[in-house]
Design a protein around this motif. Structure first.
Motif, mmCIF file in Angstrom:
data_model
loop_
_atom_site.group_PDB
_atom_site.id
_atom_site.type_symbol
_atom_site.label_atom_id
_atom_site.label_comp_id
_atom_site.label_asym_id
_atom_site.label_seq_id
_atom_site.Cartn_x
_atom_site.Cartn_y
_atom_site.Cartn_z
ATOM 1 N N SER A 1 -12.341 4.980 5.744
ATOM 2 C CA SER A 1 -11.067 4.359 5.391
ATOM 3 C C SER A 1 -11.082 2.876 5.753
ATOM 4 O O SER A 1 -11.624 2.491 6.795
ATOM 5 C CB SER A 1 -9.943 5.081 6.155
ATOM 6 O OG SER A 1 -8.680 4.537 5.842
ATOM 7 N N VAL A 2 -10.502 2.057 4.879
ATOM 8 C CA VAL A 2 -10.446 0.608 5.102
ATOM 9 C C VAL A 2 -9.023 0.131 4.831
ATOM 10 O O VAL A 2 -8.413 0.516 3.830
ATOM 11 C CB VAL A 2 -11.430 -0.150 4.177
ATOM 12 C CG1 VAL A 2 -11.389 -1.650 4.441
ATOM 13 C CG2 VAL A 2 -12.856 0.385 4.343
ATOM 14 N N THR A 3 -8.492 -0.691 5.741
ATOM 15 C CA THR A 3 -7.161 -1.264 5.520
ATOM 16 C C THR A 3 -7.253 -2.790 5.527
ATOM 17 O O THR A 3 -8.233 -3.364 6.003
ATOM 18 C CB THR A 3 -6.154 -0.867 6.620
ATOM 19 O OG1 THR A 3 -6.593 -1.406 7.871
ATOM 20 C CG2 THR A 3 -6.001 0.631 6.725
ATOM 21 N N TYR A 4 -6.188 -3.419 4.997
ATOM 22 C CA TYR A 4 -6.088 -4.875 5.010
ATOM 23 C C TYR A 4 -4.806 -5.243 5.738
ATOM 24 O O TYR A 4 -3.733 -4.703 5.423
ATOM 25 C CB TYR A 4 -6.065 -5.405 3.574
ATOM 26 C CG TYR A 4 -6.079 -6.916 3.507
ATOM 27 C CD1 TYR A 4 -7.180 -7.636 3.978
ATOM 28 C CD2 TYR A 4 -5.000 -7.632 2.980
ATOM 29 C CE1 TYR A 4 -7.203 -9.022 3.933
ATOM 30 C CE2 TYR A 4 -5.015 -9.017 2.923
ATOM 31 C CZ TYR A 4 -6.122 -9.701 3.402
ATOM 32 O OH TYR A 4 -6.144 -11.073 3.356
ATOM 33 N N ASN A 5 -4.915 -6.139 6.715
ATOM 34 C CA ASN A 5 -3.727 -6.474 7.497
ATOM 35 C C ASN A 5 -2.807 -7.417 6.715
ATOM 36 O O ASN A 5 -3.272 -8.399 6.135
ATOM 37 C CB ASN A 5 -4.131 -7.100 8.830
ATOM 38 C CG ASN A 5 -2.968 -7.062 9.818
ATOM 39 O OD1 ASN A 5 -1.927 -7.672 9.582
ATOM 40 N ND2 ASN A 5 -3.123 -6.316 10.896
ATOM 41 N N ILE A 6 -1.509 -7.093 6.706
ATOM 42 C CA ILE A 6 -0.554 -7.868 5.917
ATOM 43 C C ILE A 6 0.533 -8.509 6.785
ATOM 44 O O ILE A 6 1.591 -8.899 6.293
ATOM 45 C CB ILE A 6 0.091 -6.992 4.804
ATOM 46 C CG1 ILE A 6 0.721 -5.715 5.398
ATOM 47 C CG2 ILE A 6 -0.938 -6.618 3.745
ATOM 48 C CD1 ILE A 6 1.499 -4.866 4.381
ATOM 49 N N THR A 7 0.254 -8.641 8.082
ATOM 50 C CA THR A 7 1.229 -9.207 9.022
ATOM 51 C C THR A 7 0.920 -10.673 9.301
ATOM 52 O O THR A 7 -0.240 -11.030 9.474
ATOM 53 C CB THR A 7 1.150 -8.476 10.373
ATOM 54 O OG1 THR A 7 0.824 -7.116 10.157
ATOM 55 C CG2 THR A 7 2.451 -8.603 11.136
ATOM 56 N N GLY A 8 1.920 -11.491 9.402
ATOM 57 C CA GLY A 8 1.711 -12.881 9.789
ATOM 58 C C GLY A 8 1.621 -13.050 11.300
ATOM 59 O O GLY A 8 1.989 -12.177 12.073
ATOM 60 N N LYS A 9 1.088 -14.217 11.728
ATOM 61 C CA LYS A 9 1.111 -14.611 13.141
ATOM 62 C C LYS A 9 2.135 -15.719 13.297
ATOM 63 O O LYS A 9 2.006 -16.732 12.598
ATOM 64 C CB LYS A 9 -0.252 -15.122 13.572
ATOM 65 C CG LYS A 9 -0.228 -15.753 14.995
ATOM 66 C CD LYS A 9 -1.537 -16.345 15.430
ATOM 67 C CE LYS A 9 -1.381 -16.970 16.808
ATOM 68 N NZ LYS A 9 -2.621 -17.535 17.348
ATOM 69 N N PRO A 10 3.094 -15.627 14.199
ATOM 70 C CA PRO A 10 3.481 -14.426 14.919
ATOM 71 C C PRO A 10 4.219 -13.445 14.007
ATOM 72 O O PRO A 10 4.614 -13.862 12.937
ATOM 73 C CB PRO A 10 4.433 -14.981 15.996
ATOM 74 C CG PRO A 10 5.078 -16.179 15.341
ATOM 75 C CD PRO A 10 4.010 -16.748 14.468
ATOM 76 N N PRO A 11 4.457 -12.195 14.407
ATOM 77 C CA PRO A 11 4.217 -11.608 15.733
ATOM 78 C C PRO A 11 2.798 -11.075 15.915
ATOM 79 O O PRO A 11 2.461 -10.693 17.023
ATOM 80 C CB PRO A 11 5.212 -10.455 15.782
ATOM 81 C CG PRO A 11 5.291 -9.982 14.365
ATOM 82 C CD PRO A 11 5.127 -11.215 13.515
#
Lengths: 321, 321
Positions: free
Chosen positions: A305-315
């Protein structure tokens, strides 16, 4: 050296190099200095700057900690050889994996690497070398993050196993401390570093151990190292600020030969950022995301399984642990 | 009932309903039957089909296991009330959370839910009811996956705590077993189920516990339930086959008020598929992915990171555990 930011628009690289080389030369005098080269932008630039100031009186070491990217030691030695800089490789894999064994807490892992690096490996080099000057590639963002509590502040001498009472006379030289990443790259270019190095994406101090959630073992490092090869190959043309593969500890269900099979998950992160203070996930085209998943699944054993992170920094932070 | 697939193009819903209702009526005779309604497409369709055949001689129960989506029991009861079907809600939250306490292995969790459902909760209902017929919403894909070892085959009577020696006379009725999901939806529509039910995205038997990696606690279910509300709200208009939020056990670094803070990661999966046998991640536009991340971070306490799964099935499965 005063801690006043030199902004990119105010930076004159030739003048900066001349001034900092003169400061280093004046500080070290007739003595020798040492530094550890990780192969990242900051330590590469500081190595070349120190060499400009001190020539062969700067002793540069590459610590092979076992948690670097594929082929890293040989690559860095050859790049610097072409620039006339001798880099000594020190094999410390056993010390690092020994210190990391059984640790799963991110802070404990980070601390084990820091302690092993300073006390066991680099500290011994410094003490044996007779050098009184250490060259470090600290940049302004590191200082900000230390003050903000994101990175932790250290008494470097204590870490090196040098009695603070006897530390009088030791000096840490941090010639890049007024710059941010963009300025460091410009200085690296002016110093004659190849673009593949001064444009190199940031790579964390704890190396691939920062890309492994849970225990750091040679096997788990081998897994994330293979995934890193794929991610760097497919994303190097994107112009993104940084990209990485992270091995999760959580197991997820997959199918192999039609049967249920628990396996590993790799998380991919790819960041758009100017200076790492703020960052947003790169809007990669879906065919690229799908190719990433396909090639990681094909080339990295045990991954389902492979995911792609879609969250900004921050948080979020740039790295996972 | 023979196990020959009825393909969508060959399915005549009115005729199918008439035939299956007649078969159910003939099988049950003057007796009563029971079924458990989860609110998913399959169990909703089989409930309405059974009601068509048996009227109030079909006793339908909604087992409140504590791991359903937000507001699920009240929603399902009201939908079926409008259709003239009485659904009895049984509060079994304590039994389920008690059975799940301390378990982290996916197979053990699944087994605990299955055992609690059959032996402790539904088994008691069946034994008390005097019913000799159980109506189940098994579809052909379930059979395929059992044969392939992806789902596990069970002796239903044994699970119900009914001695196989005394099981003579009990019968499981599975009127949807020749259909796949698309056919079931078509039958549901013809039965007069509202579109919000017959078009409902698939939801797993172990409910939100399949969306939690690691131990299933009331707190962790509350977290994934809140994330599920966001994912379903933002993705219901996409036409995707299925979409979900998964709470990871792995902790990742985040920042809160400028300080390092370990927190939870939510993985979002959104699938394009016809029948769940093969599936590909929906190519959601990046603004939608970013909105998902923003709203999950805002509405779900303790979450600092959101990923989107980019792996196809196979080798991934639809659910994570």
């Amino acid at each position: 050296m005063e801690l006043k930011e030199i902004r990119l628009k105010d930076l004159k690289p030739a003048k900066f190099i001349e001034e900092k080389a003169a400061e280093i030369a004046a500080a070290v005098g007739e003595g020798v200095a040492v530094n550890a080269l990780s192969g990242g932008v900051d330590s590469s630039v500081v190595t070349l700057l120190g060499h400009r100031a001190l020539g062969s009186r700067l002793k540069t070491y590459f610590i092979e900690n076992g948690i670097m990217r594929a082929g890293e030691a040989g690559y860095i030695v050859s790049v610097f050889k072409k620039l006339g800089v001798k880099v000594e490789v020190l094999d410390a894999k056993k010390q690092f994996f020994g210190a990391l064994k059984g640790l799963t807490d991110p802070e404990e892992k980070r601390e084990a690497i820091t302690q092993t690096f300073y006390k066991k490996v680099f500290g011994r080099i410094v003490r044996k070398s007779g050098a009184r000057h250490l060259l470090q590639g600290t940049i302004l963002t590191d200082v900000d993050e230390t003050l903000a509590g994101i990175k932790r502040q250290h008494n470097v001498f204590e870490q090196l196993g040098i009695d603070p009472q006897k530390a009088f006379g030791y000096r840490i030289l941090e010639p890049l401390i007024q710059l941010r990443k963009d300025g460091v790259r410009k200085v690296g270019q002016a110093l004659g570093l190849p673009a593949e190095i001064f444009r190199r994406i940031p790579f964390p101090g704890p190396a691939l151990s920062a890309r492994v959630i849970g225990e750091v073992t040679p096997e788990r490092i081998a897994t994330v190292r293979k995934a890193t090869v794929v991610v760097e190959r497919l994303l190097k043309g994107t112009g993104a600020f940084q990209y990485m593969a992270i091995l999760h500890q959580d197991r997820v269900t997959g199918m192999r030969n039609g049967k249920r099979d628990f396996g590993n998950q790799i998380e991919v992160r790819c960041w758009d950022s100017l200076d790492a203070r703020k960052a947003t996930p790169t809007r990669l085209p879906f065919p690229v995301l799908e190719k990433l998943a396909r090639e990681i699944l094909r080339e990295v054993p045990g991954v389902v399984s492979v995911t792609y992170n879609i969250t900004g920094k921050p948080p979020s932070t740039i790295e996972a642990v």
